[in-house]
Design a protein around this motif. Structure first.
Motif, PDB file in Angstrom:
ATOM      1  N   VAL A   5       0.860  -1.189   0.000  1.00 40.82           N
ATOM      2  CA  VAL A   5       0.000   0.000   0.000  1.00 40.82           C
ATOM      3  C   VAL A   5       0.893   1.234   0.000  1.00 40.82           C
ATOM      4  CG1 VAL A   5      -1.728   1.319   1.296  1.00 40.82           C
ATOM      5  CG2 VAL A   5      -1.871  -1.183   1.207  1.00 40.82           C
ATOM      6  N   VAL A   6       0.644   2.136  -0.915  1.00 43.71           N
ATOM      7  CA  VAL A   6       1.454   3.354  -1.032  1.00 43.71           C
ATOM      8  C   VAL A   6       0.588   4.547  -0.633  1.00 43.71           C
ATOM      9  CG1 VAL A   6       2.830   4.835  -2.544  1.00 43.71           C
ATOM     10  CG2 VAL A   6       2.819   2.334  -2.876  1.00 43.71           C
ATOM     11  N   VAL A   7       1.035   5.304   0.358  1.00 42.27           N
ATOM     12  CA  VAL A   7       0.351   6.533   0.796  1.00 42.27           C
ATOM     13  C   VAL A   7       1.061   7.714   0.132  1.00 42.27           C
ATOM     14  CG1 VAL A   7      -0.401   7.928   2.758  1.00 42.27           C
ATOM     15  CG2 VAL A   7      -0.256   5.430   2.983  1.00 42.27           C
ATOM     16  N   GLN A   8       0.353   8.382  -0.761  1.00 41.73           N
ATOM     17  CA  GLN A   8       0.940   9.461  -1.551  1.00 41.73           C
ATOM     18  C   GLN A   8       1.114  10.731  -0.716  1.00 41.73           C
ATOM     19  OE1 GLN A   8       2.018   8.955  -4.594  1.00 41.73           O
ATOM     20  NE2 GLN A   8       1.170   6.868  -4.775  1.00 41.73           N
ATOM     21  N   PRO A   9       1.910  11.693  -1.191  1.00 42.75           N
ATOM     22  CA  PRO A   9       2.075  12.964  -0.469  1.00 42.75           C
ATOM     23  C   PRO A   9       0.748  13.717  -0.384  1.00 42.75           C
ATOM     24  CG  PRO A   9       3.787  12.694  -2.137  1.00 42.75           C
ATOM     25  CD  PRO A   9       2.773  11.610  -2.378  1.00 42.75           C
ATOM     26  N   PRO A  10       0.555  14.510   0.637  1.00 45.55           N
ATOM     27  CA  PRO A  10      -0.694  15.268   0.764  1.00 45.55           C
ATOM     28  C   PRO A  10      -0.810  16.330  -0.324  1.00 45.55           C
ATOM     29  CG  PRO A  10       0.872  15.928   2.470  1.00 45.55           C
ATOM     30  CD  PRO A  10       1.468  14.734   1.773  1.00 45.55           C
ATOM     31  N   ASP A  11      -2.027  16.531  -0.806  1.00 43.20           N
ATOM     32  CA  ASP A  11      -2.229  17.587  -1.796  1.00 43.20           C
ATOM     33  C   ASP A  11      -2.455  18.929  -1.081  1.00 43.20           C
ATOM     34  OD1 ASP A  11      -4.805  17.528  -0.806  1.00 43.20           O
ATOM     35  OD2 ASP A  11      -5.713  16.648  -2.587  1.00 43.20           O
ATOM     36  N   GLY A  12      -2.900  19.914  -1.827  1.00 42.91           N
ATOM     37  CA  GLY A  12      -3.048  21.245  -1.241  1.00 42.91           C
ATOM     38  C   GLY A  12      -4.079  21.322  -0.131  1.00 42.91           C
ATOM     39  N   ARG A  13      -5.000  20.371  -0.111  1.00 44.34           N
ATOM     40  CA  ARG A  13      -6.021  20.371   0.944  1.00 44.34           C
ATOM     41  C   ARG A  13      -5.612  19.516   2.132  1.00 44.34           C
ATOM     42  NH1 ARG A  13     -10.229  17.460  -2.287  1.00 44.34           N
ATOM     43  NH2 ARG A  13      -8.299  16.596  -3.116  1.00 44.34           N
ATOM     44  N   GLY A  14      -4.506  18.752   1.998  1.00 49.34           N
ATOM     45  CA  GLY A  14      -4.100  17.835   3.058  1.00 49.34           C
ATOM     46  C   GLY A  14      -4.605  16.432   2.857  1.00 49.34           C
ATOM     47  N   LEU A  15      -5.265  16.136   1.741  1.00 50.87           N
ATOM     48  CA  LEU A  15      -5.785  14.803   1.458  1.00 50.87           C
ATOM     49  C   LEU A  15      -4.666  13.952   0.851  1.00 50.87           C
ATOM     50  CD1 LEU A  15      -8.330  12.987   1.382  1.00 50.87           C
ATOM     51  CD2 LEU A  15      -8.670  13.774  -0.978  1.00 50.87           C
ATOM     52  N   ARG A  16      -4.500  12.722   1.373  1.00 51.34           N
ATOM     53  CA  ARG A  16      -3.456  11.830   0.884  1.00 51.34           C
ATOM     54  C   ARG A  16      -4.114  10.657   0.153  1.00 51.34           C
ATOM     55  NH1 ARG A  16       1.440  11.292   5.163  1.00 51.34           N
ATOM     56  NH2 ARG A  16       2.446  10.746   3.188  1.00 51.34           N
ATOM     57  N   GLU A  17      -3.723  10.500  -1.094  1.00 51.22           N
ATOM     58  CA  GLU A  17      -4.253   9.417  -1.916  1.00 51.22           C
ATOM     59  C   GLU A  17      -3.569   8.107  -1.545  1.00 51.22           C
ATOM     60  OE1 GLU A  17      -3.274   9.544  -6.081  1.00 51.22           O
ATOM     61  OE2 GLU A  17      -5.320   8.974  -6.617  1.00 51.22           O
ATOM     62  N   VAL A  18      -4.353   7.023  -1.555  1.00 49.80           N
ATOM     63  CA  VAL A  18      -3.841   5.688  -1.213  1.00 49.80           C
ATOM     64  C   VAL A  18      -3.929   4.823  -2.472  1.00 49.80           C
ATOM     65  CG1 VAL A  18      -4.070   3.682   0.288  1.00 49.80           C
ATOM     66  CG2 VAL A  18      -4.631   5.965   1.167  1.00 49.80           C
ATOM     67  N   THR A  19      -2.792   4.239  -2.858  1.00 47.52           N
ATOM     68  CA  THR A  19      -2.764   3.395  -4.055  1.00 47.52           C
ATOM     69  C   THR A  19      -2.217   2.012  -3.692  1.00 47.52           C
ATOM     70  OG1 THR A  19      -0.525   4.115  -4.683  1.00 47.52           O
ATOM     71  CG2 THR A  19      -2.381   5.410  -5.529  1.00 47.52           C
ATOM     72  N   MET A  20      -2.522   1.052  -4.563  1.00 42.84           N
ATOM     73  CA  MET A  20      -1.998  -0.297  -4.389  1.00 42.84           C
ATOM     74  C   MET A  20      -1.847  -0.908  -5.774  1.00 42.84           C
ATOM     75  SD  MET A  20      -3.303  -3.374  -1.868  1.00 42.84           S
ATOM     76  CE  MET A  20      -4.747  -3.756  -2.820  1.00 42.84           C
ATOM     77  N   GLY A  21      -0.642  -1.266  -6.102  1.00 45.07           N
ATOM     78  CA  GLY A  21      -0.381  -1.816  -7.421  1.00 45.07           C
ATOM     79  C   GLY A  21      -0.598  -0.799  -8.521  1.00 45.07           C
ATOM     80  N   GLY A  22      -0.383   0.476  -8.222  1.00 41.27           N
ATOM     81  CA  GLY A  22      -0.567   1.528  -9.215  1.00 41.27           C
ATOM     82  C   GLY A  22      -2.012   1.960  -9.402  1.00 41.27           C
ATOM     83  N   ARG A  23      -2.896   1.407  -8.595  1.00 41.14           N
ATOM     84  CA  ARG A  23      -4.323   1.719  -8.707  1.00 41.14           C
ATOM     85  C   ARG A  23      -4.789   2.418  -7.437  1.00 41.14           C
ATOM     86  NH1 ARG A  23      -8.831  -1.180  -7.104  1.00 41.14           N
ATOM     87  NH2 ARG A  23      -7.442  -2.870  -6.428  1.00 41.14           N
ATOM     88  N   THR A  24      -5.565   3.512  -7.628  1.00 36.41           N
ATOM     89  CA  THR A  24      -6.081   4.255  -6.482  1.00 36.41           C
ATOM     90  C   THR A  24      -7.152   3.434  -5.788  1.00 36.41           C
ATOM     91  OG1 THR A  24      -5.637   6.387  -7.547  1.00 36.41           O
ATOM     92  CG2 THR A  24      -7.229   6.370  -5.744  1.00 36.41           C
ATOM     93  N   VAL A  25      -6.960   3.235  -4.470  1.00 37.81           N
ATOM     94  CA  VAL A  25      -7.917   2.437  -3.706  1.00 37.81           C
ATOM     95  C   VAL A  25      -8.622   3.270  -2.643  1.00 37.81           C
ATOM     96  CG1 VAL A  25      -6.711   0.269  -4.095  1.00 37.81           C
ATOM     97  CG2 VAL A  25      -6.051   1.704  -2.148  1.00 37.81           C
ATOM     98  N   GLY A  26      -8.272   4.518  -2.498  1.00 36.25           N
ATOM     99  CA  GLY A  26      -8.936   5.359  -1.514  1.00 36.25           C
ATOM    100  C   GLY A  26      -8.119   6.599  -1.229  1.00 36.25           C
ATOM    101  N   SER A  27      -8.556   7.339  -0.244  1.00 29.60           N
ATOM    102  CA  SER A  27      -7.857   8.549   0.192  1.00 29.60           C
ATOM    103  C   SER A  27      -8.197   8.776   1.645  1.00 29.60           C
ATOM    104  CB  SER A  27      -8.261   9.751  -0.657  1.00 29.60           C
ATOM    105  OG  SER A  27      -9.660   9.958  -0.612  1.00 29.60           O
ATOM    106  N   ALA A  28      -7.369   9.566   2.317  1.00 26.69           N
ATOM    107  CA  ALA A  28      -7.560   9.763   3.753  1.00 26.69           C
ATOM    108  C   ALA A  28      -7.104  11.154   4.152  1.00 26.69           C
ATOM    109  CB  ALA A  28      -6.790   8.703   4.542  1.00 26.69           C
ATOM    110  N   TRP A  29      -7.874  11.735   5.098  1.00 28.85           N
ATOM    111  CA  TRP A  29      -7.502  13.036   5.672  1.00 28.85           C
ATOM    112  C   TRP A  29      -6.646  12.863   6.929  1.00 28.85           C
ATOM    113  CZ3 TRP A  29      -8.768  16.987   2.635  1.00 28.85           C
ATOM    114  CH2 TRP A  29      -9.882  16.881   1.786  1.00 28.85           C
TER     115      TRP A  29
END
Length: 486
Positions: free
Chosen positions: A6-30
């Motif tokens: 599971v890869v937790v991406q850097p936070p965007d401008g709002r602070g939301l961090r995208e979560v990917t797995m195998g190159g596919r987005t599986v969710g996001s978290a604040w």
């Protein structure tokens, strides 16, 4: 088989961090709590070790990097939604009366555009939740930008119209703060680059511009050009019929026909009207000195224009007088109203001339609408009509009508104080008094406003296209006697 990390991406401008797995987005978290919810959906236990590098890869920060400012984001959402919904309500309130009841096609188009713009702002308010949320909709930013742009243009236009006369109206408490809000919201969206993701940004901008220009054109056409391009044309006619002598009584029956016809292309209200039939007589001035009496007549508050070289001491008395069609009624283009009267004249009368006149004050119906209250008469001599009562020893007796005038374009109604129209009808021994006023304030003492209203009345009369029209007719009384067979 091992699951991919599971890869937790850097936070965007709002602070939301995208979560990917195998190159596919599986969710996001604040927050870390939100990340654990995503991991549970992926089959990981609730107490999974988020520091286990064999399971989770952190990019742009570790498990403690959650810069989302939840309170600030929620406040932004609340302000954006409140502003868009407030502007939506205002535009629908402004637009619907014109969309349903405007007299002109252009006015209805303008009303429909305002109401439709309000609906767009309602959709934009829903898009706020997505744009400052997880941004699942590509066009949510564009919808908000469109809604805010509409709010800026429409509320700014209302504010500009209000500044022309700066009259207090409760609506100014809406479009004044909404204009400030739309400026704040627009700069926020520009900083956020909300237009990114629009498939055809140039076409989007062109569509917004075209819609704005169309609404402005329709407003100018329906509120400014059209009400002045077509003149009001009214034809009044007064005509005497053939007199008949009564076989049983020493009287003559004289028919009189009064006719009013709207010969123009603009419907018009009658704000005041009345007809009168009079008997006029004068002494014979054999020395030709009658013209010298004009100053004497004016000093006596009589009509100085009635002097003649061989006439002196003219008198005039009312034989019959009444209202014609009545305040609050109107005539459509091509429509006419006719009233026939038969007056009784004594054969022994010493009149020289029988005169009749018809007087009407009209107001363009395409500039304003008069409410139904105006059709209700009030009588100055009745104490129960408290606001209109005036003791007979202080005032002449009058029939008074008063009502509110609504502009035919609702944008002007919300940027101006209400207007009122007041009409008076009364008569003396020699003539009828027929007057009407259009005022920018509610008259509190209707009988006393006449002395103070001249300047304001003139300005408002021009604004609403109020005009006075009159027709007269006269027949020698000797001819009446002759024609009746006497």
């Amino acid at each position: 088989m091992n699951k991919p990390k599971v890869v937790v991406q850097p936070p965007d401008g709002r602070g939301l961090r995208e979560v990917t797995m195998g190159g596919r987005t599986v969710g996001s978290a604040w927050s870390l709590r939100g990340l654990r919810k995503v991991l549970r959906r992926l089959g990981h236990p609730e107490d999974v070790d988020v520091e286990d590098r064999s399971l989770i890869v952190w990019l742009g920060g570790d498990s403690g990097t959650w810069p989302a400012r939840t309170g600030r984001r929620h406040a932004t959402i609340a302000l954006m939604v409140a502003g868009l919904l407030g502007s939506m309500a205002l535009l629908i309130v402004v637009g619907m009366p014109d969309a349903i009841g405007a007299l002109t096609f252009a006015g209805r188009v303008t009303g429909f555009l305002f109401a439709f713009a309000g609906v767009v702002q309602g959709v934009a308010a829903l898009a706020v939740l997505d744009y400052w949320g997880r941004r699942k909709l590509t066009l949510s930013g564009a919808l908000i930008l469109l809604g805010v742009s509409i709010a800026l243009v429409t509320n700014g236009l209302l504010l500009f119209m209000w500044l022309e006369e700066r009259e207090y109206t409760p609506y100014v408490l809406t479009y004044l703060p909404l204009t400030g809000w739309s400026l704040w919201a627009l700069q926020l969206l520009l900083r956020e680059r909300a237009w990114e993701g629009i498939p055809y940004p140039k076409q989007f901008a062109a569509g917004v511009t075209a819609t704005t220009l169309l609404a402005t054109f329709n407003l100018a056409y329906s509120a400014l050009y059209q009400p002045t391009s077509a003149p009001v044309l009214f034809d009044l006619e007064v005509k005497f019929g053939t007199p008949q002598s009564d076989t049983k009584r020493p009287i003559i029956h004289l028919p009189v026909t009064f006719r009013a016809r709207n010969s123009g292309k603009v419907p018009a209200y009658i704000t005041s009207d009345g007809y009168g039939i009079y008997g006029a007589s004068a002494k014979h001035a054999s020395d030709g000195s009658g013209l010298l009496e004009w100053r004497k007549l004016l000093d006596a508050k009589m009509d100085g224009s009635r002097v003649g070289r061989y006439e002196k001491s003219p008198t005039r008395e009312t034989i019959s007088a009444a209202r014609f069609y009545g305040p609050g009624n109107w005539l459509e283009p091509g429509e006419q109203y006719v009233k026939e009267r038969v007056v009784q004249l004594p054969r022994s009368a010493t009149y020289d001339v029988i005169e009749a006149d018809l007087t009407m004050t009209i107001m363009r119906k395409d500039r304003g609408r008069i409410d139904d209250e105006f059709s209700v008469p009030h009588y100055s001599w009745r104490p129960k009509d408290k606001q209109f009562y005036c003791p007979p020893f202080e005032c002449d007796e009058h029939i008074i009508n008063r009502g509110r005038v609504l502009h035919n374009n609702n944008m002007i109604n919300v940027t101006r104080r209400p207007r009122y129209v007041v009409s008076y009808y009364g008569w003396t021994g020699s003539s009828a008094e027929i007057q009407s006023y259009v005022l920018s304030h509610e008259p509190r003492e209707a009988l006393h406003l006449k002395r103070d209203a001249a300047e304001e009345n003139q300005r408002e009369r021009e604004r609403y296209g109020v005009a006075l029209t009159r027709a007269t007719a006269a027949v020698p009384f000797a001819q009446v006697l002759k024609t009746s067979g006497i």
